[in-house]
Design an enzyme around this catalytic site. Sequence first.
Site, short mmCIF file in Angstrom:
data_model
loop_
_atom_site.label_atom_id
_atom_site.label_comp_id
_atom_site.label_asym_id
_atom_site.label_seq_id
_atom_site.Cartn_x
_atom_site.Cartn_y
_atom_site.Cartn_z
N GLU A 46 -6.38 3.79 -6.31
CA GLU A 46 -7.80 3.86 -5.47
C GLU A 46 -8.50 5.01 -5.76
O GLU A 46 -7.55 6.67 -5.68
CB GLU A 46 -7.72 4.27 -3.33
CG GLU A 46 -8.84 4.02 -3.35
CD GLU A 46 -8.96 4.66 -1.14
OE1 GLU A 46 -9.80 4.18 -0.78
OE2 GLU A 46 -8.08 5.72 -2.09
N HIS B 242 -11.40 -2.30 3.48
CA HIS B 242 -11.50 -1.62 5.00
C HIS B 242 -12.07 -0.55 5.55
O HIS B 242 -12.10 -0.29 6.56
CB HIS B 242 -9.78 -1.73 5.24
CG HIS B 242 -8.91 -1.19 4.89
ND1 HIS B 242 -8.81 -1.08 3.29
CD2 HIS B 242 -8.89 0.12 4.80
CE1 HIS B 242 -8.54 0.19 2.58
NE2 HIS B 242 -7.88 0.77 3.68
N ASP B 243 -12.24 -0.64 4.54
CA ASP B 243 -13.76 1.12 4.48
C ASP B 243 -15.13 1.08 4.77
O ASP B 243 -14.95 2.26 4.70
CB ASP B 243 -12.52 2.06 3.23
CG ASP B 243 -11.33 2.58 3.58
OD1 ASP B 243 -10.80 2.36 4.58
OD2 ASP B 243 -10.57 2.67 2.70
N ASP C 198 0.90 -0.89 0.30
CA ASP C 198 -0.11 -0.02 -0.20
C ASP C 198 0.64 1.05 0.72
O ASP C 198 1.53 1.61 1.19
CB ASP C 198 -0.78 -0.02 0.88
CG ASP C 198 -2.02 0.29 1.43
OD1 ASP C 198 -2.24 1.70 0.44
OD2 ASP C 198 -3.15 0.04 1.48
N ASP D 199 -2.65 4.96 -2.82
CA ASP D 199 -4.39 5.70 -1.63
C ASP D 199 -4.31 6.75 -1.68
O ASP D 199 -3.73 8.03 -2.91
CB ASP D 199 -3.72 5.35 -0.20
CG ASP D 199 -4.40 5.49 0.84
OD1 ASP D 199 -4.96 5.27 1.28
OD2 ASP D 199 -4.56 7.17 1.62
C1 GLC Z 1 -7.64 5.46 1.98
C2 GLC Z 1 -8.08 4.43 2.71
C3 GLC Z 1 -8.18 5.06 4.29
C4 GLC Z 1 -8.14 5.92 4.87
C5 GLC Z 1 -7.73 7.15 4.08
C6 GLC Z 1 -6.59 7.83 4.34
O1 GLC Z 1 -8.94 5.71 1.90
O2 GLC Z 1 -8.23 3.35 2.33
O3 GLC Z 1 -8.18 3.64 5.12
O4 GLC Z 1 -8.54 6.12 6.28
O5 GLC Z 1 -7.25 7.02 2.48
O6 GLC Z 1 -5.18 7.81 3.80
#
Ligand code: GLC
Length: 528
Positions: A261, A322-323, A96, A198
């Site tokens: 993402e 995970h979100d 990541d 990310d």
């Molecule tokens: C992304 C991650 C999330 C995190 C956010 C800030 O969306 O998947 O878990 O809190 O970025 O880094």
Amino acid sequence: MHWWQRAVLYQIYPRSFQDSNGDGVGDLPGIVRRLPYLAELGVDALWLSPIFVSPMADFGYDISDYTAIDPLFGSMRDFDALLDAAHAQGLKVLLDFVPNHTSDQHPWFVESRASRQSAKRDWYIWRNGAPNGGPPNNWLSEFGGSAWQFDAATDQYYYHAFLAAQPDLNWRNPQVRDAMHDTMRFWLRRGVDGFRVDVIWHLIKDEAFRDNPPNPDFRDGEMPYRRLLPLYSTDRPEVHDIIQGLRAVIDEFPERLLIGEVYLPVERLAAYYGRDLSGAHLPFNFSLLETPWQARAIAALIDRYEAALPDGAWPNWVLGNHDRPRLASRVGDAQMAVAAMLLLTLRGTPTLYYGDEIGMRQAAIAPGQVRDPWEKNVPGFGAGRDGCRTPMQWDGGAHAGFSVAEPWLPVSDDFAACNVARESADPSSLLNLYRRLIALRRTRVALSQGDYRPLAAACDILAYERVVAGDRVLVVLNLGPQPIVYRVPAGTTAENLLISTDSGRDGQKVADSIALRGHEGVVIELCV
Ligand code: GLC
């Protein structure tokens, strides 16, 4: 074809996969111990949520050293051992990469914050307050409140799209780009197979810092961040140059993968493949997480996505991460098997989220147990992500076999029935369905490489074909509780039922129609 086009990806949230040293938090040696499970499941690549040195304000998405492993997860030696062991079992490893922001404890930010004259001042986004006082503009943090944090010592504000402890880097600064490119090279040289990047659509902000406009669709009771349209703070045209830069680093190494993402509608998502496909190989497609679980809505979404894809772009699908709340809590227990079949028979690379393959549910988190900073910042909007991050349920023993100690988040209370050991032993379990579907995807080229052809989307039936020269399969999914008879389209001849979500039917002969039970899905071999 590239390996990642044929692959099934699997996301591990390392804190919650397997603890090996009895501190209640998962770690790298724990993952090594469970590699045989992943190899048997049949996945091809693991993506690990962040394992780097971090104060853990956002559980690793706030990094204070990009090229070191947080001791909570192990050492660099443990990481190398994981990489070797994974590769030895034919599994790729994706890390990541969090380039949008660092931790406020990162030495770069400490230096940046020290004075307005600091050599690293411009590595972050510092602005004067508005002429009449208050923050520089109206931008909001995704995690609640203004996105600007006042720094009294230097009398300026810094921008943070997420927590104040996660200051955004200034990607307009070439030194930032170089430094981040070098951190990518560090891991690529070590042998990692690529990155999930990310919040890639956040990477660059409007140069003039214009105010974001109000969102006309905002309704009271919604997450405060939704009050404005993040027009000037995200998804800027310049972001594609930045991504091209990341991709160029990836391309310095053979056969590495760049995933981005991106939470945007599929039409906007398409741009993230980049001009002439020079962007992300796979901009994550999260649209199934947000579409109502109805045959017509899903079919329409697939059509929109297929239509939006640029020429030569490779699709991908995601059902959990995970979100977002666990799949089971969105589609209902009865549909988990159908959802698995959909994910693994659509065209494009699927990504599984750990535990979805055994049907882990969204765990109830008592108010005193909340760990997620988002939930703590904006309580009451259902933002909480702890419920989808609970420990992997390996067996019916203490702490579900995750740890010998009290885990950092509670184990979901269904673990005695829902766990790997139990489901492994039950041929009709969800876990064994995942194994069968992944194995089928590997052997049927129509599933891994074939075109997608929509056939029907009416009532609760969603039907489509996957076709390639010499191989052709039909997928019929019943999204509702009523039994239904589906007629094989005129002019096609069905042969065998390859897989049903009800395991007893595999291998049955099929004539010109198939009777589906409620909540059943089938994959049928067609004559070519
Ligand atoms: C992304 C991650 C999330 C995190 C956010 C800030 O969306 O998947 O878990 O809190 O970025 O880094």
